[in-house]
Structures are given as structure tokens and as C-alpha cells.
Design a protein around this motif. Sequence first.
Motif, mmCIF file in Angstrom:
data_model
loop_
_atom_site.group_PDB
_atom_site.id
_atom_site.type_symbol
_atom_site.label_atom_id
_atom_site.label_comp_id
_atom_site.label_asym_id
_atom_site.label_seq_id
_atom_site.Cartn_x
_atom_site.Cartn_y
_atom_site.Cartn_z
ATOM 1 N N TYR A 176 55.144 75.751 -89.098
ATOM 2 C CA TYR A 176 55.534 77.373 -88.537
ATOM 3 C C TYR A 176 54.859 77.709 -86.917
ATOM 4 C CZ TYR A 176 50.541 76.422 -90.251
ATOM 5 O OH TYR A 176 49.406 75.878 -89.739
ATOM 6 N N LEU A 177 55.058 76.032 -86.657
ATOM 7 C CA LEU A 177 54.975 76.515 -85.108
ATOM 8 C C LEU A 177 55.909 76.230 -84.119
ATOM 9 C CD1 LEU A 177 53.185 75.906 -82.422
ATOM 10 C CD2 LEU A 177 53.406 73.170 -83.215
ATOM 11 N N GLY A 178 56.532 77.449 -83.493
ATOM 12 C CA GLY A 178 57.693 77.206 -83.245
ATOM 13 C C GLY A 178 58.151 77.232 -81.857
ATOM 14 N N GLU A 179 59.012 76.661 -81.524
ATOM 15 C CA GLU A 179 59.597 76.660 -79.772
ATOM 16 C C GLU A 179 58.929 77.158 -78.359
ATOM 17 O OE1 GLU A 179 60.383 73.980 -79.520
ATOM 18 O OE2 GLU A 179 60.746 72.846 -81.354
ATOM 19 N N ARG A 180 59.243 78.535 -79.314
ATOM 20 C CA ARG A 180 59.229 79.751 -77.978
ATOM 21 C C ARG A 180 57.661 80.231 -77.542
ATOM 22 N NH1 ARG A 180 60.517 85.239 -76.999
ATOM 23 N NH2 ARG A 180 60.089 85.993 -79.630
ATOM 24 N N LEU A 181 57.650 79.337 -76.297
ATOM 25 C CA LEU A 181 55.789 79.779 -75.731
ATOM 26 C C LEU A 181 55.872 81.254 -75.461
ATOM 27 C CD1 LEU A 181 53.584 78.344 -74.345
ATOM 28 C CD2 LEU A 181 55.068 78.825 -72.469
ATOM 29 N N LEU A 182 54.876 81.762 -76.054
ATOM 30 C CA LEU A 182 54.632 83.120 -75.511
ATOM 31 C C LEU A 182 53.652 83.852 -74.872
ATOM 32 C CD1 LEU A 182 54.553 84.661 -79.739
ATOM 33 C CD2 LEU A 182 56.540 84.757 -77.761
ATOM 34 N N ARG A 183 52.501 82.408 -74.239
ATOM 35 C CA ARG A 183 51.101 83.195 -73.552
ATOM 36 C C ARG A 183 50.686 81.586 -73.261
ATOM 37 N NH1 ARG A 183 46.972 87.141 -76.296
ATOM 38 N NH2 ARG A 183 46.221 86.158 -73.759
ATOM 39 N N GLY A 184 49.975 81.371 -72.435
ATOM 40 C CA GLY A 184 49.278 80.629 -71.937
ATOM 41 C C GLY A 184 50.060 79.135 -71.333
ATOM 42 N N GLY A 185 50.363 78.084 -71.566
ATOM 43 C CA GLY A 185 50.561 76.956 -71.641
ATOM 44 C C GLY A 185 50.554 76.679 -70.003
ATOM 45 N N ALA A 186 49.082 76.623 -70.295
ATOM 46 C CA ALA A 186 48.391 75.620 -68.658
ATOM 47 C C ALA A 186 47.752 75.028 -69.382
ATOM 48 C CB ALA A 186 47.629 77.108 -68.210
ATOM 49 N N TYR A 187 47.824 73.963 -68.054
ATOM 50 C CA TYR A 187 46.606 72.386 -67.869
ATOM 51 C C TYR A 187 45.943 73.017 -67.103
ATOM 52 C CZ TYR A 187 50.924 69.546 -69.503
ATOM 53 O OH TYR A 187 52.082 68.844 -69.444
ATOM 54 N N SER A 188 44.264 72.074 -67.886
ATOM 55 C CA SER A 188 42.846 72.714 -67.229
ATOM 56 C C SER A 188 42.130 71.751 -67.395
ATOM 57 C CB SER A 188 42.490 74.289 -67.470
ATOM 58 O OG SER A 188 43.066 74.434 -68.430
ATOM 59 N N LYS A 189 40.912 71.745 -66.920
ATOM 60 C CA LYS A 189 39.651 70.867 -67.282
ATOM 61 C C LYS A 189 38.414 70.676 -67.720
ATOM 62 C CE LYS A 189 40.899 68.481 -62.952
ATOM 63 N NZ LYS A 189 41.029 68.272 -61.640
ATOM 64 N N ILE A 190 37.666 70.611 -68.439
ATOM 65 C CA ILE A 190 36.820 70.410 -68.681
ATOM 66 C C ILE A 190 35.868 69.283 -68.773
ATOM 67 C CG2 ILE A 190 35.470 71.649 -70.865
ATOM 68 C CD1 ILE A 190 37.238 72.772 -72.021
#
Length: 426
Positions: free
Chosen positions: A245-259
Motif C-alpha cells: 500500500y506504500l505508494g510512489e507519490r510523495l504527499l508531505r514531508g520528504g525532509a532530511y533532519s537529525k536527532i
Amino acid sequence: MSKKIVVAGAGHGGIAAAALLARKGFDVTLVEQNEEASLGYDWRDCIQLSCFEETGLEPPPQSELEPLRNLSYFNPRKTVCIPPRKECSSVSMMIERKFLVQHLLRQARESGAELRFSCRAKGAITEGTRVTALETDDGVLPCDLLIDAAGIDSPVRKSLPAECGVLREIAPEDTLFTYRALYEDTGESADMPIYSAYFFHCGNKGFNWVFRDGETVDVLVGSFGGITPQIVQTALADFRTDHPYLGERLLRGGAYSKIPLRRTLPQFVCDGYAAIGDSAAMIEPLSGSGMVLSIRAAGYLCDAVEAASTFSRAELWAYEQAYFRRNLHHILHSDMLKDVLMQMGEKNIDAMFEKKVITTKELNGGKQTAADLWHKATGVLTTPSSIPALWPMVRRSRTEPRLAITLPKTYDAHAVAAWQKAYAAF
Ligand SMILES: Cc1cc2nc3c(=O)[nH]c(=O)nc-3n(C[C@H](O)[C@H](O)[C@H](O)COP(=O)(O)OP(=O)(O)OC[C@H]3O[C@@H](n4cnc5c(N)ncnc54)[C@H](O)[C@@H]3O)c2cc1C
């Protein structure tokens, strides 16, 4: 004249501290490098509402909260799935990050704090070991106290002289590099837990998840030491096989970050300076949650500031002391488990899952029975390669209560230095 407090960065703890301190009558200015509209990640995360009650901040409205779904955990080769707790957590709730930031900013504004956006902090200005001002793109802001809420890579923390005693660099091996994105749900069915978390997924040292939330599919790829698009693509491809069910179309986010996935810095104040949130690594090292610790810390900081007159390191010890008194056990326990898992490596984690050494009780909590302990003893003894990673846990478990008992109640330079040394070596 009221004391001047400058907050660098609109981190959660910094905004909360700005609101609380302005409410108490301090002259507070917060500077943030980004525009207000761009603040906050474009996804939802979990938070415990108790931090609002503890600090006296207004909690977010119920209409903005959703119950947290519990995770199912997979071992690296996906032979065991530890199911979630039956009940949903009643203390942790999901909230939109952008909403939360706005909710805190509104309280800071209403309390009288001045908020300056699109203003970059460059570093602290010091006289000896005392911080006296913040240098920004728009000029110098003199202050009696500088609160550093500029996150893991804070240029303010990095600019402090070594003699201030605050760790300036957070090592890459103590950093979880993340990619987070929400993709479309293709609607395909699959017999998989809706919230699946994976250790060492696709051989990568770290922690990934895929979460079907009813509207989108939320993916996290977390990797210690660094992340590349290749690591992300490999994880996504594997997820798409198991979770079609994990589609290809990015809807939100898509960000690189750090913790900053390490225990909180041993010292996060000096004369005229206090760090809060990710800039002080106020994170639960296993879960990566930092918002609750940061907001709680704003309450301790506000109490310490109210009682202080010169904001010396000695006076600000009350802030560090309250933070550690309340959170030490949780932080150390979580740090220990994270280290064991990461040092064990994927083959040993597979064995620990398969031989029931790691069970739902380790990951979700629960009382151990005699049968559980038997499984653990035989599991470990028949997996000798796991022992070097587990052995330090025995020593650290013995040190932990000692650290709680020896935490100095009041500031004594020698006692505090000895305690911080023992904590750093934990
Ligand atoms: C993928 C992901 C998932 C997470 N999930 C959770 C979760 O479920 N629950 C949870 O509690 N925590 C979670 N966390 C951790 C949480 O985001 C942080 O612990 C929390 O945001 C506290 O960090 P902070 O507010 O101190 O710093 P940040 O959120 O990093 O904020 C720092 C602010 O300072 C500003 N800044 C930086 N440099 C400057 C400068 N030079 N001048 C001016 N401003 C500057 C930045 O623009 C930013 O606004 C997650 C983190 C990530 C990356």
C-alpha cells in the motif's frame, strides 16, 4: 529595570521558556532564522500532555490530538514480529508539528515576548566565561541571559569558549540522520501491522518505520552516522514489497533532519547561558522523543531564572539539577538499551528476538516471569557473541542508582564536576 533574556532559535523548549519568562515580567526577545510560516515539520509526532500541566502552559485542544498507535517491532531478517501493546497509549498523543509550534508561539506572543523571524543567530559574545550578548545578522543583542534553543547544530553552543565547559560538537555516531515522508496509500491490502518498526532494516544501522495512518503512509528512515539517498531508496523498495500500500507519490514531508540520540549533555549551562531542547540533547535516546523533555525543561529553567540574580553557572545549576532529578532514570535506561541494540549488530539482534531474549516486555514494558528469565539466560548463553554488548549493561545498571543518589542538591563546584564526570562516563 527587568532583566533582558534573549532566546536563540524557535525550538519547542525555547518558545515555551520565552512564554513562561515573559509571563513573569522578564524582557524576552526570541530570534529565529526562518520565516514564521515555515516553522515545524510537515508531519505529526507524539507528545505527552503532562508537560503542559507541569509547566502551566495551555495544552493543545483535544480537536488537534489523536491517540498514538503502538508499534510492532521486527528483527533485521524479519522472522519475528513483536506485536504492539493491546491498548493504545493514553498518555501519548499525535499532533501536527506545525500546529504545535504555532500553539507555543501564540502563548509566547500573548505573554509579551518579542518574536523576530528571518533573523539568524551567528554566535555568543563572551567576556571570559560569561555570555553577554548574541550576535545576529541584524546586529548584537546584549542580554543578561542567553537561552540557546537553536537545535542540534546550534551555532551558539558551538561558539562558546571551551572554558565554559559545554560540549560544543555532537558526534555523528551519536546522531540519528533521518528521512521522513508521507506517501499516498495505494489502497492495496497486506497482512502487516499498520505501524511496523524495524531494527537494522536492510542492513542499515538504525531504526525505520512504516505507518499506515488511514490517509497516507508515513515512512521514517533513521540511520546512525549519516544517511544517503541510496539508503532511503533501498528502505523504500523493501517497504513496498512488504507493505504494497506504500505508494510512489510523495504527499508531505520528504525532509532530511537529525536527532541527537545520546544522553543529555552533562553540562548545559554556563555564566549567562542555558541550552534547552536538541541543542542540549534533551532526547530520550531510544525513542528519539525530545518535545516533552524540552517543554518540561522550560518549566525548570523558568523557576531557576526567577530565583537567580546574576544568572551565574552556580545559580543555573538549579535548572540542570531539576532536569536531571526528574528525568535521569528514564534517560539513562533508554540510553543503555539504545547502546545495547546498536552495539549488538544485526545477527545478534536476530538471535535475541528469535530466542525470546528481547520480547514485548523489553520494548513495551511488563513484569518478567521466571520463564521469561529462563529464556533470556539460555538465549544469551547460546549466543556468546552478544555478551560483549550486554556486559556493560550490568555495570551501567549498578552505576545508575548511584548517579541518582549523588546528584548534588545545591551547587558545589567540586561535587557538581565529580557528578558530571561520572554521568559522562556512564
Ligand atoms: C523525523 C523526526 C521524528 C521525531 N519524532 C518525535 C516525536 O514523535 N516526539 C518527540 O517528542 N520528538 C520527536 N522528534 C524530536 C524533536 O523534533 C526534537 O527533539 C524537538 O523538536 C526539540 O528540538 P528543538 O525544538 O530543541 O530544536 P529544533 O526543532 O531543531 O528547533 C530549532 C530551531 O532553531 C532554529 N535555528 C537553528 N539555527 C538557528 C540560527 N542560527 N539562528 C536562528 N534560529 C536558528 C531552527 O530554524 C529551528 O526553528 C523527532 C525528530 C525527527 C527529526
